[in-house]
Scaffold this motif. Structure first.
Motif, PDB file in Angstrom:
ATOM      1  N   LEU A 217      53.463  -9.418 -49.924  1.00 22.01           N
ATOM      2  CA  LEU A 217      53.200  -9.205 -48.477  1.00 22.01           C
ATOM      3  C   LEU A 217      52.058  -8.041 -48.278  1.00 22.01           C
ATOM      4  N   LEU A 218      52.386  -6.769 -49.066  1.00 22.91           N
ATOM      5  CA  LEU A 218      51.538  -5.809 -48.806  1.00 22.91           C
ATOM      6  C   LEU A 218      49.939  -6.060 -49.410  1.00 22.91           C
ATOM      7  N   ALA A 219      50.013  -6.798 -50.385  1.00 22.50           N
ATOM      8  CA  ALA A 219      48.886  -7.235 -51.226  1.00 22.50           C
ATOM      9  C   ALA A 219      48.126  -8.352 -50.236  1.00 22.50           C
ATOM     10  N   LEU A 220      48.777  -9.013 -49.630  1.00 20.18           N
ATOM     11  CA  LEU A 220      48.005 -10.194 -48.341  1.00 20.18           C
ATOM     12  C   LEU A 220      47.584  -9.256 -47.355  1.00 20.18           C
ATOM     13  N   ALA A 221      48.448  -8.371 -47.048  1.00 21.44           N
ATOM     14  CA  ALA A 221      47.869  -7.269 -45.824  1.00 21.44           C
ATOM     15  C   ALA A 221      46.778  -6.424 -45.977  1.00 21.44           C
TER      16      ALA A 221
END
Length: 563
Positions: free
Chosen positions: A326-330
């Motif tokens: 999720l952090l990588a997508l954000a």
């Protein structure tokens, strides 16, 4: 040699035929030929080949509804599998509803009395004969307890368990055959899919499990004042009846604009995303069916969660990978997103890691370029599933459920505040989530576990040390080395030893020659003692040769077999 065909049981013939018709009607008749099912199930014509794709998707949903609760739940589960179905089918199956005709009130009254061990009129001061909602597994009635509390009572339909178990058995047998005989079945993991469906459905059939889910979420989210989870009335709950606090409110997508003007819409939207991130990444237990019908806006402007039959558990090792994803997508980090997904998945024989990284990076880059009002994490997760499947990577069930959950959540958040950037909420929550992760790893229970393991080690250490000593004394201790090639390894070690020995000899010659330079002798060469100069020149020459061979021969022959 092909596996034997399934044993067709007479009572399941109608279900085998229904599944076969679905495969033919929706374009997978090739699976029948590969599995050898066409001869067993009869000649079924493909009548849907010319239909419009969207109409076919809607018709599939209708067909599953008509086949009963197990197939409805299968459709709902398939709506999470972007790796198996096109988006138009996912959308149609996601809207699957299992509304059916209500069970007669006399039957409901009998079931409640049998399950609770008390007559309906004695257990409740009021009990509505007309249900609030009906579904294929159970139906919900408004009621009031003797102490005046307003409640809802969900009652399971009679004989529904036997029907569902029979349908699940038929599905499992068909899945085993298709997985054994078709590449699609193996790639899709059909048996695992049906096992997941079986686990989910059997849990839904036991309302005590739903009560436990509600109690767990109520405790985990106690600090979120903007949310309310109804209390379960344990004394009025059994495996076929569940009684819960009644939440007065409207479905969140049906709330009138006038009411929304009185609500802190952005605050509720941010809290909704934060609550689900907490459930998913901290507690590992999340309400995985947040469609608008299960989220209500109460009269005191809080969000109430309903229906706890579908709750997903996420193992600890997957929570960290999900957070990284999720952090990588954000943050628009394509390589990190691919790495996090790879950590969670199981690579098949045909897995193409290069193509997987390339497509994930492209997906993340496209998502990063979107405007705030176009950002949506849910579809991104669903697209990652599709890419993983096409590249030969099988992702865990938790990620499939996460994609569907976020997809439903996106729609609710859009109703509350269309301008909210979900990636900003993820970034804002990540620090707190990582802190809670660290605290979980350093919890008192973890310390106790470490102490117990240490005590076990100390307790058995003398015995193990004595055993090792006895083996050494009796020459019974053996060390096994599993090398790639023992002969090459030994040859390489000998070569290294020879080089070291030669280097030491040459160093000794040079040091000896240097000391002899100070001796007075009549035998000189170029003004230096002849013997010392000969030793020095010889040592220097051999040293240069050794350096030359190390830099040329060793690089050309990395196997260690050089002469």
């Amino acid at each position: 040699m092909r596996p034997a065909l399934i044993a067709l049981q007479p009572k399941k013939l109608s279900r085998y035929a229904a599944i076969t018709k679905l495969l033919v009607k929706y374009g997978r008749s090739d699976l029948l030929d590969d599995a050898g099912l066409r001869d067993q199930c009869g000649d079924v014509q493909d009548t849907a080949a010319s239909e419009d794709e969207r109409q076919r998707a809607e018709q599939l949903a209708n067909d599953l509804e008509q086949m009963g609760p197990a197939f409805i739940k299968l459709g709902q589960l398939l709506s999470t599998r972007a790796d198996l179905l096109p988006p138009v089918y996912l959308a149609a199956l996601e809207r699957l509803q299992d509304d059916v005709e209500s069970t007669p009130y006399e039957t409901i009254e009998r079931i409640v009395s049998e399950e609770l061990g008390v007559r309906l009129s004695r257990g409740f001061s009021e009990f509505s004969e007309r249900p609030l909602a009906t579904a294929s597994i159970g139906q919900v009635h408004r009621a009031k307890l003797r102490d005046g509390r307003d409640v809802i009572v969900k009652v399971q339909r009679p004989d529904i368990r036997g029907q569902i178990v029979d349908d699940l058995d038929a599905m499992h047998e068909m899945a085993e055959l298709l997985e054994a005989r078709t590449e699609f079945g193996r790639q899709a993991g059909l048996v695992a899919l049906i096992e997941t469906l079986r686990e989910s459905l059997l849990n839904e059939l036991d309302y005590r499990q739903e009560a436990a889910n509600a109690a767990a979420l109520r405790e985990n989210l106690a600090d979120y004042e903007q949310f309310i989870i109804p209390e379960v009335i344990d004394d009025y709950t059994s495996s076929r009846v569940i009684t819960m606090q009644y939440l007065s409110g409207a479905k969140i997508t049906d709330v009138s604009p006038a009411v929304l003007l009185e609500v802190d819409r952005r605050g509720l939207a941010e809290a909704l995303v934060a609550v689900y991130l907490h459930q998913l990444l901290v507690d590992g237990v999340f309400h995985s069916d947040p469609h608008p019908g299960n989220l209500v806006l109460t009269r005191d402007h809080r969000i109430g969660l309903l229906d706890f039959g579908m709750v997903t558990h996420v193992p600890k090792d997957q929570r960290r990978s999900l957070l990284q994803l999720l952090l990588a997508l954000a943050d628009g980090e394509g390589d990190e997103a691919a790495r996090a997904a790879l950590d969670m998945g199981a690579a098949g024989r045909s897995f193409d890691e290069g193509a997987f990284h390339k497509q994930i990076s492209q997906l993340v880059a496209e998502n990063e370029s979107k405007r705030v009002d176009q950002l949506s994490v849910g579809p991104g997760i669903m697209e990652i599933q599709r890419i993983a499947s096409s590249c030969g990577l099988r992702l865990p069930h938790a990620l499939h459920m996460l994609g569907k959950t976020l997809l439903n959540l996106d729609r609710v958040v859009e109703t509350l505040d269309p301008t909210l950037d979900p990636t900003e909420i993820i970034r804002a929550q990540s620090t707190e989530i990582m802190r809670l992760h660290s605290r979980q790893r350093l919890s008192l229970q973890q310390a106790y576990n470490a102490m117990l393991e240490g005590a076990d080690l100390l307790q058995h250490l003398p015995q193990r040390a004595n055993r090792i000593t006895e083996l050494i004394a009796s020459n019974g201790l053996k060390v096994e080395v599993d090398a790639i090639d023992e002969h090459k390894l030994i040859a390489g070690l000998e070569k290294v030893a020879n080089r070291v020995t030669t280097g030491l000899v040459l160093a000794a010659l040079i040091v000896g020659a240097s000391l002899m330079m100070h001796l007075e002798t009549s035998l000189t060469l170029l003004g230096y003692p002849a013997i010392a100069l000969v030793f020095f020149i010889s040592a220097a020459t051999f040293g240069l040769v050794l350096v030359y061979r190390s830099m040329t021969t060793d690089q050309a022959d990395p196997t260690g077999q050089g002469k």
